[in-house]
Design a protein around this motif. Sequence first.
Motif, PDB file in Angstrom:
ATOM      1  N   ALA A 113      13.780  46.124  -7.937  1.00 43.54           N
ATOM      2  CA  ALA A 113      13.682  46.760  -6.624  1.00 43.54           C
ATOM      3  C   ALA A 113      15.007  46.658  -5.878  1.00 43.54           C
ATOM      4  O   ALA A 113      15.563  45.572  -5.734  1.00 43.54           O
ATOM      5  CB  ALA A 113      12.575  46.100  -5.814  1.00 43.54           C
TER       6      ALA A 113
ATOM      7  N   GLU B 270      16.860  48.400  -2.289  1.00 43.33           N
ATOM      8  CA  GLU B 270      16.601  49.205  -1.097  1.00 43.33           C
ATOM      9  C   GLU B 270      17.253  50.580  -1.221  1.00 43.33           C
ATOM     10  O   GLU B 270      18.390  50.710  -1.668  1.00 43.33           O
ATOM     11  CB  GLU B 270      17.135  48.480   0.139  1.00 43.33           C
ATOM     12  CG  GLU B 270      16.696  49.103   1.449  1.00 43.33           C
ATOM     13  CD  GLU B 270      17.143  48.279   2.645  1.00 43.33           C
ATOM     14  OE1 GLU B 270      16.879  48.727   3.776  1.00 43.33           O
ATOM     15  OE2 GLU B 270      17.743  47.204   2.443  1.00 43.33           O
ATOM     16  N   ASP B 271      16.502  51.621  -0.826  1.00 43.89           N
ATOM     17  CA  ASP B 271      16.979  53.011  -0.837  1.00 43.89           C
ATOM     18  C   ASP B 271      17.351  53.496  -2.229  1.00 43.89           C
ATOM     19  O   ASP B 271      18.255  54.334  -2.397  1.00 43.89           O
ATOM     20  CB  ASP B 271      18.176  53.190   0.109  1.00 43.89           C
ATOM     21  CG  ASP B 271      17.824  52.884   1.554  1.00 43.89           C
ATOM     22  OD1 ASP B 271      16.679  53.146   1.944  1.00 43.89           O
ATOM     23  OD2 ASP B 271      18.689  52.368   2.277  1.00 43.89           O
ATOM     24  N   ALA B 272      16.674  52.983  -3.254  1.00 42.05           N
ATOM     25  CA  ALA B 272      16.916  53.429  -4.625  1.00 42.05           C
ATOM     26  C   ALA B 272      15.579  53.603  -5.329  1.00 42.05           C
ATOM     27  O   ALA B 272      14.599  52.924  -4.997  1.00 42.05           O
ATOM     28  CB  ALA B 272      17.789  52.423  -5.381  1.00 42.05           C
ATOM     29  N   PRO B 273      15.493  54.522  -6.300  1.00 43.92           N
ATOM     30  CA  PRO B 273      14.233  54.699  -7.035  1.00 43.92           C
ATOM     31  C   PRO B 273      13.852  53.431  -7.795  1.00 43.92           C
ATOM     32  O   PRO B 273      14.705  52.661  -8.237  1.00 43.92           O
ATOM     33  CB  PRO B 273      14.537  55.852  -7.996  1.00 43.92           C
ATOM     34  CG  PRO B 273      15.737  56.526  -7.426  1.00 43.92           C
ATOM     35  CD  PRO B 273      16.529  55.476  -6.733  1.00 43.92           C
TER      36      PRO B 273
ATOM     37  N   CYS C 234       8.999  55.508  -8.648  1.00 44.40           N
ATOM     38  CA  CYS C 234       8.655  55.465  -7.221  1.00 44.40           C
ATOM     39  C   CYS C 234       9.902  55.799  -6.416  1.00 44.40           C
ATOM     40  O   CYS C 234      10.838  54.996  -6.333  1.00 44.40           O
ATOM     41  CB  CYS C 234       8.137  54.073  -6.856  1.00 44.40           C
ATOM     42  SG  CYS C 234       7.582  53.947  -5.144  1.00 44.40           S
TER      43      CYS C 234
ATOM     44  N   PRO D 142      12.541  56.492  -3.240  1.00 39.76           N
ATOM     45  CA  PRO D 142      12.765  55.753  -1.985  1.00 39.76           C
ATOM     46  C   PRO D 142      11.869  56.296  -0.871  1.00 39.76           C
ATOM     47  O   PRO D 142      11.678  57.507  -0.743  1.00 39.76           O
ATOM     48  CB  PRO D 142      14.250  56.005  -1.681  1.00 39.76           C
ATOM     49  CG  PRO D 142      14.859  56.359  -2.984  1.00 39.76           C
ATOM     50  CD  PRO D 142      13.789  57.072  -3.763  1.00 39.76           C
ATOM     51  N   GLY D 143      11.286  55.402  -0.109  1.00 36.48           N
ATOM     52  CA  GLY D 143      10.407  55.806   0.984  1.00 36.48           C
ATOM     53  C   GLY D 143       8.956  55.936   0.602  1.00 36.48           C
ATOM     54  O   GLY D 143       8.094  56.032   1.492  1.00 36.48           O
TER      55      GLY D 143
ATOM     56  N   ARG E  22       5.982  49.524  -4.641  1.00 34.30           N
ATOM     57  CA  ARG E  22       7.299  49.133  -4.120  1.00 34.30           C
ATOM     58  C   ARG E  22       7.150  47.872  -3.275  1.00 34.30           C
ATOM     59  O   ARG E  22       6.390  47.869  -2.294  1.00 34.30           O
ATOM     60  CB  ARG E  22       7.903  50.261  -3.277  1.00 34.30           C
ATOM     61  CG  ARG E  22       9.275  49.909  -2.674  1.00 34.30           C
ATOM     62  CD  ARG E  22       9.884  51.100  -1.977  1.00 34.30           C
ATOM     63  NE  ARG E  22      10.265  52.130  -2.914  1.00 34.30           N
ATOM     64  CZ  ARG E  22      11.414  52.133  -3.587  1.00 34.30           C
ATOM     65  NH1 ARG E  22      12.285  51.153  -3.401  1.00 34.30           N
ATOM     66  NH2 ARG E  22      11.697  53.100  -4.431  1.00 34.30           N
TER      67      ARG E  22
END
Length: 353
Positions: A202, A204-207, A227, A229-230, A258
């Motif tokens: 995981a 942040e702001d990445a698939p 999954c 981002p967001g 996520r």
Amino acid sequence: MNEFRRMIGWFTLALLFGWTGLSIFGAFLGAELGKQLFNSWPLAVFWFVLALTLAAGLAVFAKLRRCPGLLGMHLGMLLVILGFMVNSEAGHRVAARLRSGAAKTTWSYLRLEEGQVSSTLRDETLQREIGSLPFSVRLDGFDIEYYPLAAEPPPLRFGVLEPEPGTPHFNWKTRALRWKPGREAKLSDTPMTFRVLEFSPAVEDAPLSVTVELSAEGKTHRHELVCPPGEPFARVALHPIFPELAGMHRSASLLLVRPMPQVRTYRSRITILLDGREEKAEVLVNRPAHVAGYHLYQQSWGSEPELYTVLLVVSDSGVWLVYAGFVLLGAGSIWRFWVRPLLPRAAAEEGAA
């Protein structure tokens, strides 16, 4: 006279034990019920009687006035009680009558949306107005700071949609799956097994992605869950892959969830408007702002209908009496129980030398 002194001593001791019991009981009630208890009129009478008894003890017992440790402990308890009385609702009402002004609130809430300016104080429901501040507060912004995501394998869950009782809605009922890369594991209570072939940690702001191999009754299928981002999760429906499996719920799915980072702190960026002046301040959890006789604490926040913050507003009346009381109480205890017993021993050792 000795009988009267004995009665004063035992009565004071009983009141102090009662104070201790009330403090323990109030801690279990929670903030709101505890505030109501300690601001009730029976407790106001109790504080007054206790303060009067401590003051009478200073007048009756000459030993209290001669012994620094006992005097410090006695005066400390008296100052703490007086501080609580000054900052009680009754104390604020008396102070308001004396200065012919509006009474301060001991404990209230300030709700602010971004850009809003307000001085209106509300109760814990945030619906009823109970007073106002002698200054205004503008919310310039509200931020939530998170800890960085740990570089760990992403969580996988087995989920089934179940109806929400009394509504037409469905909710996911999920179970966490234990897995290790390359090792085959059972897929919850189904006859299926799965094995993680590849995954991305995981960030942040990445698939977030996982490649899994699903097996049942000699058949094997490979799937990649991504999954974006967001998005909170990605899923693959299991029934279309293995339609021949008996008892398989049609909504049964493998979910890639996520992970959510842990909150580090909440921050309200505010501007204080007082006497035509503007002063910037920040209110964080456990780091309040102090303005014109009030402490502003970060209490909570919400997003419906718009993002807003809730500040806890606490009066500081009597706080210095409480601080001074605890200092005297601590210093008196140290002198009485640690320093004073050492003085005769030190004098005896010096005489022997």
